[in-house]
Design an enzyme around this catalytic site. Structure first.
Site, mmCIF file in Angstrom:
data_model
loop_
_atom_site.group_PDB
_atom_site.id
_atom_site.type_symbol
_atom_site.label_atom_id
_atom_site.label_comp_id
_atom_site.label_asym_id
_atom_site.label_seq_id
_atom_site.Cartn_x
_atom_site.Cartn_y
_atom_site.Cartn_z
ATOM 1 N N ASN A 87 -2.163 4.569 16.494
ATOM 2 C CA ASN A 87 -3.351 4.219 15.707
ATOM 3 C C ASN A 87 -3.759 2.785 16.013
ATOM 4 O O ASN A 87 -2.901 1.930 16.235
ATOM 5 C CB ASN A 87 -3.043 4.361 14.214
ATOM 6 C CG ASN A 87 -2.834 5.807 13.843
ATOM 7 O OD1 ASN A 87 -3.665 6.660 14.112
ATOM 8 N ND2 ASN A 87 -1.683 6.098 13.248
ATOM 9 N N SER A 128 12.389 6.586 7.168
ATOM 10 C CA SER A 128 12.118 6.259 8.569
ATOM 11 C C SER A 128 12.659 4.867 8.867
ATOM 12 O O SER A 128 12.445 3.929 8.096
ATOM 13 C CB SER A 128 10.605 6.296 8.818
ATOM 14 O OG SER A 128 10.311 5.949 10.157
ATOM 15 N N CYS A 169 6.994 -6.929 6.855
ATOM 16 C CA CYS A 169 8.175 -6.462 7.591
ATOM 17 C C CYS A 169 8.589 -7.548 8.574
ATOM 18 O O CYS A 169 7.742 -8.213 9.171
ATOM 19 C CB CYS A 169 7.858 -5.169 8.355
ATOM 20 S SG CYS A 169 9.307 -4.501 9.218
ATOM 21 N N GLY A 213 7.126 -1.901 5.702
ATOM 22 C CA GLY A 213 8.497 -2.406 5.641
ATOM 23 C C GLY A 213 9.537 -1.514 6.283
ATOM 24 O O GLY A 213 9.274 -0.364 6.631
ATOM 25 N N GLU A 214 10.711 -2.088 6.451
ATOM 26 C CA GLU A 214 11.840 -1.375 7.036
ATOM 27 C C GLU A 214 12.801 -1.010 5.888
ATOM 28 O O GLU A 214 13.502 -1.876 5.344
ATOM 29 C CB GLU A 214 12.529 -2.281 8.075
ATOM 30 C CG GLU A 214 13.868 -1.809 8.557
ATOM 31 C CD GLU A 214 13.915 -0.350 9.028
ATOM 32 O OE1 GLU A 214 12.982 0.121 9.694
ATOM 33 O OE2 GLU A 214 14.909 0.329 8.679
ATOM 34 N N CYS A 233 7.447 -5.327 15.316
ATOM 35 C CA CYS A 233 6.930 -4.397 16.327
ATOM 36 C C CYS A 233 5.440 -4.717 16.510
ATOM 37 O O CYS A 233 4.670 -4.657 15.539
ATOM 38 C CB CYS A 233 7.110 -2.947 15.884
ATOM 39 S SG CYS A 233 8.784 -2.586 15.328
ATOM 40 N N CYS A 245 -0.354 5.888 10.041
ATOM 41 C CA CYS A 245 0.905 5.236 10.421
ATOM 42 C C CYS A 245 0.636 3.900 11.087
ATOM 43 O O CYS A 245 -0.149 3.818 12.030
ATOM 44 C CB CYS A 245 1.666 6.083 11.439
ATOM 45 S SG CYS A 245 2.405 7.515 10.735
ATOM 46 N N GLU A 256 0.838 -1.202 0.000
ATOM 47 C CA GLU A 256 0.000 0.000 0.000
ATOM 48 C C GLU A 256 0.873 1.252 0.000
ATOM 49 O O GLU A 256 2.003 1.229 0.498
ATOM 50 C CB GLU A 256 -0.895 0.006 1.250
ATOM 51 C CG GLU A 256 -1.945 -1.101 1.196
ATOM 52 C CD GLU A 256 -2.846 -1.160 2.411
ATOM 53 O OE1 GLU A 256 -4.030 -1.437 2.239
ATOM 54 O OE2 GLU A 256 -2.376 -0.926 3.539
ATOM 55 N N CYS A 293 3.523 8.522 1.093
ATOM 56 C CA CYS A 293 4.125 7.609 2.059
ATOM 57 C C CYS A 293 4.278 6.268 1.330
ATOM 58 O O CYS A 293 3.277 5.645 0.966
ATOM 59 C CB CYS A 293 3.166 7.503 3.248
ATOM 60 S SG CYS A 293 3.719 6.366 4.498
ATOM 61 N N LEU A 353 11.645 5.692 17.747
ATOM 62 C CA LEU A 353 12.220 5.395 19.069
ATOM 63 C C LEU A 353 11.177 4.738 19.989
ATOM 64 O O LEU A 353 11.390 3.648 20.486
ATOM 65 C CB LEU A 353 12.766 6.696 19.673
ATOM 66 C CG LEU A 353 13.640 6.518 20.913
ATOM 67 C CD1 LEU A 353 14.942 5.815 20.576
ATOM 68 C CD2 LEU A 353 13.927 7.873 21.576
ATOM 69 N N CYS A 359 2.286 -2.532 15.261
ATOM 70 C CA CYS A 359 2.239 -2.134 13.854
ATOM 71 C C CYS A 359 1.583 -3.237 13.009
ATOM 72 O O CYS A 359 1.982 -4.403 13.090
ATOM 73 C CB CYS A 359 3.673 -1.874 13.381
ATOM 74 S SG CYS A 359 3.851 -1.737 11.601
HETATM 75 N N1 SAH Z 1 9.857 0.487 9.398
HETATM 76 C C1 SAH Z 1 10.051 1.887 9.480
HETATM 77 C C2 SAH Z 1 9.138 2.689 8.585
HETATM 78 C C3 SAH Z 1 7.724 2.233 8.460
HETATM 79 S S1 SAH Z 1 6.715 2.412 9.899
HETATM 80 C C4 SAH Z 1 9.952 2.348 10.908
HETATM 81 O O1 SAH Z 1 9.545 1.571 11.761
HETATM 82 O O2 SAH Z 1 10.340 3.473 11.155
HETATM 83 C C5 SAH Z 1 6.370 4.179 9.884
HETATM 84 C C6 SAH Z 1 6.118 4.766 11.257
HETATM 85 O O3 SAH Z 1 4.851 4.342 11.775
HETATM 86 C C7 SAH Z 1 7.148 4.372 12.295
HETATM 87 O O4 SAH Z 1 7.531 5.494 13.052
HETATM 88 C C8 SAH Z 1 6.373 3.395 13.143
HETATM 89 O O5 SAH Z 1 6.905 3.227 14.418
HETATM 90 C C9 SAH Z 1 5.006 4.021 13.139
HETATM 91 N N2 SAH Z 1 3.928 3.136 13.575
HETATM 92 C C10 SAH Z 1 3.840 1.803 13.449
HETATM 93 N N3 SAH Z 1 2.674 1.354 13.964
HETATM 94 C C11 SAH Z 1 2.010 2.440 14.427
HETATM 95 C C12 SAH Z 1 0.740 2.633 15.036
HETATM 96 N N4 SAH Z 1 -0.082 1.614 15.282
HETATM 97 N N5 SAH Z 1 0.386 3.887 15.363
HETATM 98 C C13 SAH Z 1 1.195 4.943 15.095
HETATM 99 N N6 SAH Z 1 2.408 4.817 14.512
HETATM 100 C C14 SAH Z 1 2.810 3.583 14.180
HETATM 101 FE FE1 SF4 Z 2 8.320 -2.041 13.085
HETATM 102 FE FE2 SF4 Z 2 8.392 -0.252 11.047
HETATM 103 FE FE3 SF4 Z 2 8.389 -2.887 10.553
HETATM 104 FE FE4 SF4 Z 2 6.189 -1.744 11.485
HETATM 105 S S1 SF4 Z 2 7.130 -1.357 9.521
HETATM 106 S S2 SF4 Z 2 7.105 -3.716 12.179
HETATM 107 S S3 SF4 Z 2 7.046 -0.196 12.856
HETATM 108 S S4 SF4 Z 2 9.973 -1.761 11.620
#
Ligand code: SAH
Ligand code: SF4
Length: 362
Positions: A298, A199, A122, A169-170, A126, A341, A102, A115, A223, A129
């Site tokens: 979110n 990011s 990924c 994805g990362e 986390c 996000c 997406e 975005c 972070l 997410c």
């Molecule tokens: N993998 C990378 C980039 C994609 S995620 C990263 O983790 O930075 C983009 C952003 O969305 C990151 O800052 C991530 O921590 C945040 N994110 C992930 N799940 C979220 C959620 N449920 N609510 C708000 N931000 C979230």
């Molecule tokens: Fe973590 Fe970013 Fe991967 Fe989501 S997309 S699992 S926030 S590293």
């Protein structure tokens, strides 16, 4: 058109050439028997207007047909949805091998921001997410990354476009393709490096490499917690790259590029939004000389905790500011279409049928 040329620099990794990804040298070779202005004409159509050669009606019909045989888009739109009175749009794309990703396009008063995804799924796990909950599928090719930006360009003709790698994805886990995409976004789409942000969850070795790429892009570090035990719970990769390493990497990035890193912090109710968390974050942000970006968490299907209420966010902001930290709260877009996000999971019930591409009528 020159026969027998194979794509160079396409890097699609899927065997499919794309109208966007073959680089200028490829087009130059393919168009060797064409008048000199053709290359510029096609290039302008592709990257300024976001239109594939097969739809560039100022080209002779036979050339359009020949090019259409050589190059085909690697992204097929499955569904396009909009929210926020049309100011936010989300695309669900099918990739040539059936994977789905997406991207989200957000319009603001003076610019638009796309975005983009860098991977299907990924591997970082986390828990809060949606992409992490779905697990890892594969890296995206350069073509698959670029076409997301080109689609956004087509939807924002003449407007200023920012690119953020905050989709699925990362990005730093798909390093080489990310770097090639960044160079192409800057050179071919003519989007200034300062308008591109990557990011990362905090892959330190790649952050250090990125600092030395000579790219003036922005870097955001997710972070979410400023003490290692909590961060490891929320972001498991922290076990490998703990906070002191991250701070050092942010400092080095700033030294090498002159650009401040921004620290992303999803505010999770009762988890990382106490005074103690603000105090710990302030110490890290000041040491990293970083700006802080707060995002209310979110909702996602696989995570029970909700976002921090507004008044608590306000108190957190005040506490950070009192300690000299530069902080902003991110505008939340597209929550009602799961476009905000962390909500991208590329889930859909739309039946694609035998054809690779079709637009949802809604
Ligand atoms: N993998 C990378 C980039 C994609 S995620 C990263 O983790 O930075 C983009 C952003 O969305 C990151 O800052 C991530 O921590 C945040 N994110 C992930 N799940 C979220 C959620 N449920 N609510 C708000 N931000 C979230
Ligand atoms: Fe973590 Fe970013 Fe991967 Fe989501 S997309 S699992 S926030 S590293």
């Amino acid at each position: 058109m020159t026969a027998g040329t194979t794509g160079t620099g396409a890097g699609t990794g899927t065997g499919t050439e794309s109208p966007w990804t073959p680089d200028k040298a490829w087009y130059r070779e393919v168009l060797a028997d064409q008048p000199g202005y053709r290359l510029d004409q096609i290039w302008h159509g592709l990257y300024r207007l976001g239109v594939p050669p097969s739809e560039q009606t100022n080209l002779p019909k036979h050339l359009r047909a020949e090019l259409a045989e050589r190059v085909a888009p690697v992204l097929s739109p499955v569904v396009e949805r909009s929210a926020d009175d049309g100011r936010t749009a989300k695309w669900l794309w099918a990739l040539p091998d059936g994977e789905r990703i997406e991207s989200v396009l957000m319009h603001y008063r003076d610019r638009s921001t796309v975005c983009v995804s860098s991977q299907a799924g990924c591997a970082m796990g986390c828990g809060f997410c949606a992409t992490g909950q779905a697990g890892y599928r594969r890296n995206l090719s350069v073509g698959e990354i670029l076409e997301q930006v080109v689609a956004a360009r087509r939807a924002t003709p003449g407007g200023r476009l920012n690119v953020v790698f905050m989709g699925m994805g990362e990005p730093l886990a798909n390093y080489d393709r990310l770097i090639e995409s960044l160079h192409r976004i800057i050179a071919d789409l003519e989007i200034g490096a300062r308008h591109v942000t990557v990011s990362t969850v905090g892959l330190v070795p790649q952050m250090l490499r990125l600092a030395d790429e000579g790219l003036q892009i922005g870097l955001a570090l997710s972070l979410h917690a400023a003490r290692d035990d909590l961060r490891t719970e929320l972001v498991p990769i922290n076990r490998r790259h703990p906070i002191d390493e991250l701070v050092a990497a942010c400092q080095l990035f700033r030294e090498r590029t002159g650009r401040r890193v921004s620290l992303e912090w999803a505010m999770i109710d009762g988890t990382n939004d106490a005074d103690r968390d603000a105090d710990e974050l302030a110490v890290v942000a000041l040491a990293a000389r970083a700006h802080v970006n707060l995002i209310p968490l979110n909702p996602t299907p696989g995570w029970p905790t909700v976002g921090t209420p507004q008044d608590r966010i306000g108190a957190f902001v005040d506490r950070l500011r009192d300690r000299g930290v530069r902080v902003t709260v991110r505008d939340n877009r597209g929550t009602d279409i799961d476009a905000a996000c962390g909500q991208l999971a590329a889930a859909t019930t739309v039946d694609l049928g035998p054809k690779p591409a079709r637009r949802d009528p809604s």
